[in-house]
Design an enzyme around this catalytic site. Structure first.
Site, mmCIF file in Angstrom:
data_model
loop_
_atom_site.group_PDB
_atom_site.id
_atom_site.type_symbol
_atom_site.label_atom_id
_atom_site.label_comp_id
_atom_site.label_asym_id
_atom_site.label_seq_id
_atom_site.Cartn_x
_atom_site.Cartn_y
_atom_site.Cartn_z
ATOM 1 N N GLU A 144 0.803 -1.229 0.000
ATOM 2 C CA GLU A 144 0.000 0.000 0.000
ATOM 3 C C GLU A 144 0.839 1.283 0.000
ATOM 4 O O GLU A 144 0.674 2.146 0.874
ATOM 5 C CB GLU A 144 -0.989 -0.032 1.171
ATOM 6 C CG GLU A 144 -1.892 -1.266 1.089
ATOM 7 C CD GLU A 144 -2.847 -1.436 2.275
ATOM 8 O OE1 GLU A 144 -2.752 -0.685 3.257
ATOM 9 O OE2 GLU A 144 -3.700 -2.353 2.205
ATOM 10 N N ASN A 179 1.910 -4.577 -3.367
ATOM 11 C CA ASN A 179 0.500 -4.919 -3.198
ATOM 12 C C ASN A 179 -0.265 -3.649 -2.807
ATOM 13 O O ASN A 179 0.202 -2.880 -1.971
ATOM 14 C CB ASN A 179 0.433 -5.962 -2.060
ATOM 15 C CG ASN A 179 -0.933 -6.542 -1.830
ATOM 16 O OD1 ASN A 179 -1.563 -7.029 -2.765
ATOM 17 N ND2 ASN A 179 -1.390 -6.507 -0.584
ATOM 18 N N HIS A 182 -10.712 -5.517 -2.553
ATOM 19 C CA HIS A 182 -11.756 -5.434 -1.516
ATOM 20 C C HIS A 182 -12.943 -4.683 -2.122
ATOM 21 O O HIS A 182 -13.006 -3.456 -2.059
ATOM 22 C CB HIS A 182 -11.219 -4.713 -0.279
ATOM 23 C CG HIS A 182 -10.136 -5.458 0.426
ATOM 24 N ND1 HIS A 182 -10.355 -6.666 1.053
ATOM 25 C CD2 HIS A 182 -8.819 -5.188 0.601
ATOM 26 C CE1 HIS A 182 -9.227 -7.092 1.601
ATOM 27 N NE2 HIS A 182 -8.276 -6.223 1.328
ATOM 28 N N GLU A 234 -6.449 -10.212 -2.103
ATOM 29 C CA GLU A 234 -7.236 -10.099 -0.848
ATOM 30 C C GLU A 234 -8.727 -9.979 -1.158
ATOM 31 O O GLU A 234 -9.442 -9.177 -0.539
ATOM 32 C CB GLU A 234 -6.769 -8.864 -0.051
ATOM 33 C CG GLU A 234 -5.291 -8.846 0.272
ATOM 34 C CD GLU A 234 -4.853 -7.669 1.155
ATOM 35 O OE1 GLU A 234 -5.724 -6.970 1.705
ATOM 36 O OE2 GLU A 234 -3.629 -7.459 1.274
ATOM 37 N N ASP A 267 -12.551 -9.815 -1.409
ATOM 38 C CA ASP A 267 -13.840 -9.979 -0.731
ATOM 39 C C ASP A 267 -14.813 -8.972 -1.346
ATOM 40 O O ASP A 267 -14.420 -8.140 -2.160
ATOM 41 C CB ASP A 267 -13.737 -9.887 0.812
ATOM 42 C CG ASP A 267 -13.034 -8.661 1.341
ATOM 43 O OD1 ASP A 267 -12.982 -7.630 0.628
ATOM 44 O OD2 ASP A 267 -12.536 -8.723 2.477
HETATM 45 O O1 9MR Z 1 -7.035 -8.948 7.942
HETATM 46 C C1 9MR Z 1 -6.208 -8.079 8.669
HETATM 47 C C2 9MR Z 1 -6.907 -7.709 9.966
HETATM 48 O O2 9MR Z 1 -7.043 -8.846 10.796
HETATM 49 C C3 9MR Z 1 -6.143 -6.642 10.670
HETATM 50 O O3 9MR Z 1 -6.862 -6.206 11.796
HETATM 51 C C4 9MR Z 1 -5.889 -5.481 9.726
HETATM 52 C C5 9MR Z 1 -5.107 -4.400 10.415
HETATM 53 O O4 9MR Z 1 -4.604 -3.465 9.526
HETATM 54 O O5 9MR Z 1 -5.200 -5.946 8.570
HETATM 55 C C6 9MR Z 1 -5.966 -6.820 7.857
HETATM 56 O O6 9MR Z 1 -5.388 -7.137 6.627
HETATM 57 C C7 9MR Z 1 -5.143 -6.051 5.737
HETATM 58 C C8 9MR Z 1 -3.966 -6.426 4.887
HETATM 59 O O7 9MR Z 1 -2.878 -6.753 5.704
HETATM 60 C C9 9MR Z 1 -3.599 -5.323 3.919
HETATM 61 N N1 9MR Z 1 -4.714 -4.894 3.131
HETATM 62 C C10 9MR Z 1 -5.944 -4.599 3.863
HETATM 63 C C11 9MR Z 1 -6.306 -5.770 4.790
HETATM 64 C C12 9MR Z 1 -7.615 -5.493 5.520
HETATM 65 O O8 9MR Z 1 -7.456 -4.436 6.409
#
Ligand code: 9MR
Length: 350
Positions: free
Chosen positions: A163, A204, A240, A269, A271
């Site tokens: 990001e 990513n 997402h 990722e 959803d």
């Molecule tokens: O799925 C992850 C969640 O359990 C955490 O609380 C969160 C914290 O930032 O991160 C989530 O995963 C993220 C991923 O690492 C990067 N892209 C966005 C995802 C959803 O927030």
């Protein structure tokens, strides 16, 4: 055959109930094809899912997770992030990451490492430290080298940079950018390549799925990295989505803009969140959305695979982050596959 009046009335009540919200009678998947099998039959490398360490005590969840016909790839949702791996400077803890890497190995799954350098889930010693060009460069190199070396030979790919962009295409101003400018990207990629020459090195990000400044910035970044001979192998499209907002044409164009530069792409990722309560019609739209995203990966030969951001609503990150939204995953919170599951199968068969 005539229905009795009271039975017909009951049915009509049930119909009203299902039209308004998902209930015990909500539509479920009908396909018997397992998803990783579908992906491989279609020539892709994997269909996979994110998982997270606390979930691994849920035996019903793990039983589905461990089926490699279903999931051929895992991404650790949290336990390979900086705060988990190097909570204090030069103190490394691989316990959680190893648990998922070991599970992947034991069940014959590919693993994507997630992630090495990200503005979020950073320990405060990094985010609030006082750094110079030299000291922060050394910190990044030590973190990346130690973590990638630890898993060397086991990782299909690493999200080395996560990001890096704002939605307007400017670089995110985090501790890395503020200290090093965009050089932090090549510093991390170069260290990762040296530590595991066989792992694919990815950047990513989210919102690369639409046209606009963010994808343009990513295309420019890959162009610049290639021109400078900085190692870069892939770009992850987080994906997402919000129900009904998949733009298949932009997604395909954007993936092809990147593969034309000589990198692979992946859906990393996926959803598709629904404004609650979800109706049966919403679940049908969600099936169409999943089919469409997987269909784009099918249409782009350089798209290697699809990862969902956990397979079940039981462990989705969506409800706690987006108030009023949920049901984003292909399995419901009781681990029953939803119509979206059939959409994924159809996508791989397209
Ligand atoms: O799925 C992850 C969640 O359990 C955490 O609380 C969160 C914290 O930032 O991160 C989530 O995963 C993220 C991923 O690492 C990067 N892209 C966005 C995802 C959803 O927030």
């Amino acid at each position: 055959m005539m229905l009795s009046a009271s039975f017909a009335a009951l049915l009509s009540l049930l119909h009203v109930a299902t039209a308004q919200t998902t209930t015990a009678s909500a539509p479920t998947a009908t396909s018997t094809v397992a998803l990783n099998n579908a992906a491989k039959a279609a020539g892709k490398l994997y269909f996979g899912t994110a998982t997270d360490n606390p979930e691994l005590t849920d035996t019903a969840y793990v039983a589905i997770l461990n089926n490699t016909n279903m999931f051929g790839q895992l991404t650790p949702g949290n336990s390979m992030k900086w705060d988990a791996i190097e909570p204090e400077q030069n103190v490394f803890d691989f316990t959680g990451g190893d648990q998922i890497a070991d599970l992947a190995e034991a069940t014959g799954k590919i693993i994507r490492g997630h992630n090495l350098v990200w503005y979020s889930q950073l320990p405060t010693w990094v985010s609030s430290g006082t750094w110079t060009t030299e000291t922060l460069t050394a910190v990044i190199q030590n973190h990346v080298t130690t973590e990638v070396s630890h898993y060397a030979g086991k990782m299909y790919a690493w999200d080395v940079i996560n990001e890096p962009f704002n939605d307007d295409g400017t670089f995110r101003t985090d501790v890395f950018y503020n200290t090093l400018g965009s050089d932090y990207i090549s510093i991390a990629l170069t260290a990762a390549r040296a530590a595991d020459p066989n792992a694919k090195l990815y950047i990513n990000d989210y919102n690369l799925e639409y046209s606009g400044a963010k994808i343009d910035a990513m295309v420019q970044l890959v162009t610049d990295l290639k021109a400078a001979d900085v190692p870069i192998d892939g770009i992850g499209f987080e994906s997402h989505f919000i129900l009904g907002e998949v733009d298949a044409s932009s997604l395909q164009t954007n993936m092809e803009s990147l593969t034309a530069l000589g990198v692979e792409v992946a859906i990393t990722e996926l959803d598709d969140r629904i404004e609650l309560p979800a109706t049966d019609a919403d679940l049908e739209q969600q099936k169409a959305d999943y089919e469409s995203v997987v269909g784009v990966c099918m249409a782009v030969s350089g798209c290697v695979g699809v990862t969902i951001w956990d397979y079940t609503d039981k462990y989705s990150w969506i409800p706690s982050t987006f108030s009023g939204y949920g049901e984003a995953c292909p399995w419901d919170e009781n681990l029953v596959p939803k119509p979206a599951y059939d959409g994924i199968v159809l996508g791989f068969q397209s």
